[in-house]
Write a protein that holds these residues in place. Structure first.
Motif, PDB file in Angstrom:
ATOM      1  N   PHE A 112       0.906  -1.546  -0.331  1.00  0.00           N
ATOM      2  CA  PHE A 112      -0.223  -0.434  -0.123  1.00  0.00           C
ATOM      3  C   PHE A 112       0.836   1.053   0.361  1.00  0.00           C
ATOM      4  O   PHE A 112       0.674   2.120  -0.306  1.00  0.00           O
ATOM      5  CB  PHE A 112      -0.818   0.221   1.599  1.00  0.00           C
ATOM      6  CG  PHE A 112      -1.606   0.867   0.837  1.00  0.00           C
ATOM      7  CD1 PHE A 112      -2.829   1.224  -0.046  1.00  0.00           C
ATOM      8  CD2 PHE A 112      -2.115   1.997   2.225  1.00  0.00           C
ATOM      9  CE1 PHE A 112      -3.640   2.394   0.196  1.00  0.00           C
ATOM     10  CE2 PHE A 112      -2.774   3.289   2.451  1.00  0.00           C
ATOM     11  CZ  PHE A 112      -3.701   3.307   1.263  1.00  0.00           C
ATOM     12  N   PHE A 140      -6.178   2.638  -3.565  1.00  0.00           N
ATOM     13  CA  PHE A 140      -7.260   2.411  -1.909  1.00  0.00           C
ATOM     14  C   PHE A 140      -7.855   1.203  -3.493  1.00  0.00           C
ATOM     15  O   PHE A 140      -8.306   0.431  -3.082  1.00  0.00           O
ATOM     16  CB  PHE A 140      -7.071   3.619  -1.748  1.00  0.00           C
ATOM     17  CG  PHE A 140      -8.516   2.183  -0.953  1.00  0.00           C
ATOM     18  CD1 PHE A 140      -8.936   1.780   0.288  1.00  0.00           C
ATOM     19  CD2 PHE A 140     -10.503   2.540  -1.638  1.00  0.00           C
ATOM     20  CE1 PHE A 140     -10.016   1.279   1.116  1.00  0.00           C
ATOM     21  CE2 PHE A 140     -11.650   2.005  -0.577  1.00  0.00           C
ATOM     22  CZ  PHE A 140     -11.447   1.268   0.436  1.00  0.00           C
ATOM     23  N   HIS A 171      -6.167  -2.068  -4.467  1.00  0.00           N
ATOM     24  CA  HIS A 171      -6.537  -2.995  -3.764  1.00  0.00           C
ATOM     25  C   HIS A 171      -5.677  -3.851  -4.914  1.00  0.00           C
ATOM     26  O   HIS A 171      -6.089  -5.332  -4.560  1.00  0.00           O
ATOM     27  CB  HIS A 171      -7.944  -3.636  -4.105  1.00  0.00           C
ATOM     28  CG  HIS A 171      -8.489  -4.378  -2.723  1.00  0.00           C
ATOM     29  ND1 HIS A 171      -8.317  -3.951  -0.839  1.00  0.00           N
ATOM     30  CD2 HIS A 171      -8.113  -5.617  -2.650  1.00  0.00           C
ATOM     31  CE1 HIS A 171      -8.663  -5.101  -0.443  1.00  0.00           C
ATOM     32  NE2 HIS A 171      -8.867  -5.449  -0.974  1.00  0.00           N
ATOM     33  N   HIS A 172      -4.213  -3.965  -4.745  1.00  0.00           N
ATOM     34  CA  HIS A 172      -3.656  -4.812  -5.119  1.00  0.00           C
ATOM     35  C   HIS A 172      -2.179  -5.167  -3.404  1.00  0.00           C
ATOM     36  O   HIS A 172      -2.434  -4.648  -3.064  1.00  0.00           O
ATOM     37  CB  HIS A 172      -2.162  -4.438  -5.449  1.00  0.00           C
ATOM     38  CG  HIS A 172      -2.331  -4.208  -6.574  1.00  0.00           C
ATOM     39  ND1 HIS A 172      -2.961  -4.519  -7.998  1.00  0.00           N
ATOM     40  CD2 HIS A 172      -2.606  -2.967  -8.293  1.00  0.00           C
ATOM     41  CE1 HIS A 172      -3.259  -4.419  -9.434  1.00  0.00           C
ATOM     42  NE2 HIS A 172      -2.750  -2.887  -9.274  1.00  0.00           N
ATOM     43  N   TYR A 173      -2.643  -6.441  -4.167  1.00  0.00           N
ATOM     44  CA  TYR A 173      -1.771  -7.680  -2.576  1.00  0.00           C
ATOM     45  C   TYR A 173      -0.525  -8.259  -3.713  1.00  0.00           C
ATOM     46  O   TYR A 173      -0.683  -8.474  -4.921  1.00  0.00           O
ATOM     47  CB  TYR A 173      -3.104  -8.865  -1.972  1.00  0.00           C
ATOM     48  CG  TYR A 173      -3.001  -9.804  -2.702  1.00  0.00           C
ATOM     49  CD1 TYR A 173      -2.210 -11.057  -3.251  1.00  0.00           C
ATOM     50  CD2 TYR A 173      -4.230  -9.845  -3.799  1.00  0.00           C
ATOM     51  CE1 TYR A 173      -3.048 -11.575  -3.778  1.00  0.00           C
ATOM     52  CE2 TYR A 173      -4.771 -10.745  -4.389  1.00  0.00           C
ATOM     53  CZ  TYR A 173      -4.075 -11.549  -4.885  1.00  0.00           C
ATOM     54  OH  TYR A 173      -4.025 -13.293  -5.216  1.00  0.00           O
ATOM     55  N   LEU A 194      -1.346  -6.728   1.363  1.00  0.00           N
ATOM     56  CA  LEU A 194      -2.169  -6.029   1.629  1.00  0.00           C
ATOM     57  C   LEU A 194      -0.482  -4.648   1.258  1.00  0.00           C
ATOM     58  O   LEU A 194      -0.642  -3.843   0.338  1.00  0.00           O
ATOM     59  CB  LEU A 194      -2.975  -4.962   1.563  1.00  0.00           C
ATOM     60  CG  LEU A 194      -4.400  -5.823   1.194  1.00  0.00           C
ATOM     61  CD1 LEU A 194      -5.610  -5.591   1.675  1.00  0.00           C
ATOM     62  CD2 LEU A 194      -4.980  -5.172  -0.234  1.00  0.00           C
ATOM     63  N   LYS A 254      -4.414 -10.054   2.665  1.00  0.00           N
ATOM     64  CA  LYS A 254      -5.639  -9.899   1.943  1.00  0.00           C
ATOM     65  C   LYS A 254      -6.442  -9.841   2.009  1.00  0.00           C
ATOM     66  O   LYS A 254      -6.735 -10.632   3.061  1.00  0.00           O
ATOM     67  CB  LYS A 254      -5.232 -11.108   1.027  1.00  0.00           C
ATOM     68  CG  LYS A 254      -5.943 -10.939  -0.049  1.00  0.00           C
ATOM     69  CD  LYS A 254      -5.921 -12.038  -1.366  1.00  0.00           C
ATOM     70  CE  LYS A 254      -7.199 -12.368  -1.817  1.00  0.00           C
ATOM     71  NZ  LYS A 254      -7.557 -12.997  -2.510  1.00  0.00           N
ATOM     72  N   SER A 262     -11.095  -7.834   2.390  1.00  0.00           N
ATOM     73  CA  SER A 262     -12.311  -7.375   1.071  1.00  0.00           C
ATOM     74  C   SER A 262     -11.618  -5.480   1.372  1.00  0.00           C
ATOM     75  O   SER A 262     -10.783  -4.942   2.040  1.00  0.00           O
ATOM     76  CB  SER A 262     -13.140  -7.357   1.914  1.00  0.00           C
ATOM     77  OG  SER A 262     -13.757  -6.631   2.646  1.00  0.00           O
ATOM     78  N   ARG A 263     -11.533  -4.789  -0.079  1.00  0.00           N
ATOM     79  CA  ARG A 263     -12.315  -3.836   0.569  1.00  0.00           C
ATOM     80  C   ARG A 263     -12.498  -2.268   1.584  1.00  0.00           C
ATOM     81  O   ARG A 263     -11.902  -1.795   2.691  1.00  0.00           O
ATOM     82  CB  ARG A 263     -12.512  -2.600  -0.993  1.00  0.00           C
ATOM     83  CG  ARG A 263     -11.022  -2.676  -2.097  1.00  0.00           C
ATOM     84  CD  ARG A 263     -11.959  -1.513  -3.018  1.00  0.00           C
ATOM     85  NE  ARG A 263     -11.344  -2.152  -4.194  1.00  0.00           N
ATOM     86  CZ  ARG A 263     -11.263  -3.139  -5.286  1.00  0.00           C
ATOM     87  NH1 ARG A 263     -11.940  -3.881  -5.412  1.00  0.00           N
ATOM     88  NH2 ARG A 263     -10.449  -3.130  -6.195  1.00  0.00           N
ATOM     89  N   PHE A 279     -10.113  -3.208   4.374  1.00  0.00           N
ATOM     90  CA  PHE A 279      -8.662  -2.590   4.956  1.00  0.00           C
ATOM     91  C   PHE A 279      -9.520  -0.819   4.944  1.00  0.00           C
ATOM     92  O   PHE A 279      -8.900  -0.495   5.978  1.00  0.00           O
ATOM     93  CB  PHE A 279      -8.284  -2.292   2.664  1.00  0.00           C
ATOM     94  CG  PHE A 279      -7.165  -2.166   2.959  1.00  0.00           C
ATOM     95  CD1 PHE A 279      -6.056  -2.195   4.084  1.00  0.00           C
ATOM     96  CD2 PHE A 279      -6.872  -1.051   2.147  1.00  0.00           C
ATOM     97  CE1 PHE A 279      -4.617  -2.053   4.053  1.00  0.00           C
ATOM     98  CE2 PHE A 279      -5.476  -0.440   2.388  1.00  0.00           C
ATOM     99  CZ  PHE A 279      -4.805  -1.072   3.063  1.00  0.00           C
ATOM    100  N   CYS A 298      -6.788  -7.092  -9.083  1.00  0.00           N
ATOM    101  CA  CYS A 298      -5.814  -7.262  -7.677  1.00  0.00           C
ATOM    102  C   CYS A 298      -4.804  -8.933  -7.512  1.00  0.00           C
ATOM    103  O   CYS A 298      -4.550  -8.182  -7.088  1.00  0.00           O
ATOM    104  CB  CYS A 298      -7.412  -7.194  -6.724  1.00  0.00           C
ATOM    105  SG  CYS A 298      -8.448  -6.098  -6.523  1.00  0.00           S
TER     106      CYS A 298
END
Ligand code: 16C
Ligand code: ATP
Ligand code: CA
Length: 503
Positions: free
Chosen positions: A251, A278, A281-283, A346, A382, A384-385, A388, A448
């Protein structure tokens, strides 16, 4: 003898800024019959006045008398007491980044700081930087030993430059090879002062409690000293960088990479890139190995934070002094166990201090210590949005940001990270098709999954390598600060009465 406002005030000698003979200004106060009787002699005491939220201001009181000798005796005695304050700097080297933050560095220094330094009889050599790395390179050339401190006017990036210059210079002068990740680095006793004029000013905020140029200038003048842990970052036995605040992968690495292209936006660039990152939302997959910091008593889940005179930091300081005395007996890191964690993250954040800043007044790890020889390693897996977002929001309120099943936090003295991609790379399993797929995923905002690496954000600068080896060096540098002071009772009472008035 008489005096002007304030009526009653207790000022410790260590918080007097300067004492000077003054012309008594008749308009200052109606002194009635004294005025008619004789010529008045006066001196002014400039002192630190503590306001709310850790803000310091310069206040003064003028004392007057008809007795010139008495006045001189007082002035002399106070000046002698100030001379005895040996930790106060007399000569400073100042670097100003004219382009940091809102590009106000030069104005802030000239209008708010220089007059205070001159009042306190501090002499300065001022360098206005002309390009990135100017300050760092310059510190390898000048005679740093003639200064009592180095001041940087700018943001965290400018502080980082000065710190690299000073630590690098100390190691060079002592024949220590910075490329050796296991080297015992030589402590740097030349203190660094930060006049905040950047975008985040996290180091200033986390060590003083506020980003305010006048407050920081006053901490420099009174000669405060706060030791600070520094992490060294290596890749394959090559030194990359030092870090004091945030080493962030995922992030915060992605925010930084995106925000660098938007420098023209000023401090706003972080909000823009933060929002964008945000949404993306890459992990990232990778492996972390760490050694727990067993030498320190604290935990990242503690309720108490590191404050002025912190007991935990003092204990670490004592241990360090003993280790330095008996170097041969020092236990080797290799003997202690390594813990290994694999996963999809994340964010991976390692912080040497709370990383409090105006955006998040309690910071990324509210209980982290400035000088305990450890870092807090925060792993956000990892999720959910929405989850996070809940995690991020807790950085701005009183709720515990570690109280989530997808967040883990460890207090560590060293760690290593390897991304899945570089692990695969090393075992030669990556082919051209996979590389292309990586490109495809990055360009696809809805996707993602991650085949590409993130970048490390090291105190606001990107690192070239994703595989890194990090080690905390206890109290490697010193700042002109004293840590965040406990809120004094008066302040609490004051806010209480203000609230009562409102009600
Ligand atoms: C909903 C609001 C959530 C707000 C959450 C705020 C958390 C902020 C935590 C800040 C931590 C700063 C750590 C300091 C790092 C410094 O060494 C470095 C150099 O100056 N600064 C940055 O890398 C610069 C890093 C700048 C980070 C800015 C983060 C902004 C996140 C915005 C997310 C928006 C989500 C909105 C969804 C609707
Ligand atoms: N004269 C200059 N021209 C261009 N860049 C400079 C100059 N002087 C310093 N720099 C570089 O500018 C970078 C950013 O500066 P600085 O940290 O002062 O501000 P910022 O990035 O706005 O704040 P923050 O680091 O708090 O986010 C530093 O890494 C420094 O190397
Ligand atoms: Ca620490």
């Amino acid at each position: 003898m008489g005096w002007t406002e304030p009526k009653n005030c207790f000022v410790p000698i260590c918080e007097i800024i300067a004492v000077e003979e003054t012309e008594f200004n008749k308009k200052q106060r109606n002194i009635g019959r004294w005025q008619k009787m004789a010529k008045l002699h006066a001196f002014t005491v400039h002192y630190v006045k503590k306001a709310r939220n850790h803000r310091w201001r310069c206040s003064d009181a003028t004392f007057w008398s008809v007795d010139e000798h008495l006045c001189n005796q007082w002035t002399q005695a106070l000046k002698e007491l100030l001379e005895m304050q040996k930790s106060r700097p007399k000569q400073l080297l100042v670097y100003i980044n004219p382009y940091g933050g809102k590009r106000q560095g030069k104005r802030i220094y000239e209008q708010k700081v220089a007059p205070l330094f001159s009042l306190a009889s501090i002499s300065t050599d001022v360098v206005i930087t002309e390009h990135a790395n100017h300050a760092k390179d310059n510190l390898f050339e000048v005679n740093i030993y003639k200064y009592d401190g180095v001041v940087c006017v700018g943001g965290d990036g400018m502080f980082s430059e000065v710190m690299h210059g000073l630590i690098g210079r100390m190691q060079k002068d002592s024949g220590i090879d910075q490329n050796n990740p296991k080297a015992s680095l030589v402590q740097c006793n030349i203190r660094i002062g930060i006049i905040p004029a950047g975008s985040t000013d996290c180091i200033c905020y986390s060590t003083v409690g506020i980003s305010d140029p006048v407050t920081s200038a006053l901490h420099i003048i009174v000669g405060d000293c706060q030791p600070l842990d520094v992490s060294s970052v290596h890749h394959n036995n090559t030194f990359l960088k030092y870090s004091v605040s945030l080493l962030g992968y995922g992030f915060y690495g992605d925010i930084l990479k995106d925000s660098e292209k938007k420098r023209w936006m000023g401090p706003m660039r972080y909000d823009y890139s933060g929002f964008k990152t945000f949404l993306s939302h890459h992990y990232y997959e990778g492996t972390i190995a760490y050694q727990p910091a067993k030498h320190t008593h604290g935990s990242p889940r503690d309720q108490e934070s590191c404050r002025t005179g912190c007991y935990i930091c003092k204990q670490s300081g004592k241990q360090l002094a003993e280790q330095n005395k008996e170097r041969g007996l020092k236990h080797e890191e290799g003997e202690e166990e390594w813990k290994v964690i694999k996963g999809k993250f994340l964010a991976i954040n390692a912080v040497n201090m709370s990383c409090a800043c105006p955006r998040s007044p309690k910071g990324l790890s509210p209980a982290a210590h400035l000088a305990d020889g450890s870092a807090d390693l925060i792993l956000v897996r990892k999720c959910s949005r929405f989850d996070f977002l809940r995690y991020l929001v807790r950085h701005t309120n009183q709720d515990d940001q570690f109280d989530f099943p997808f967040v883990d936090v460890y207090r560590v003295k060293c760690f290593q990270f390897t991304s899945k991609l570089s692990e695969d790379n090393e075992s030669n399993v990556m082919d051209i098709g996979k590389k292309r797929f990586g490109q495809f995923c990055r360009d696809h905002p809805a996707c993602c999954c991650n085949i590409v690496n993130s970048t490390w954000n090291c105190d606001g600068e990107t690192l070239d390598s994703s595989a890194i080896e990090v080690r905390v060096h206890c109290q490697l540098i010193k700042l002109f600060a004293r840590g965040i002071e406990e809120d004094c009772k008066d302040e609490a009472a004051h806010s209480q009465s203000s609230i009562e008035q409102l009600l």
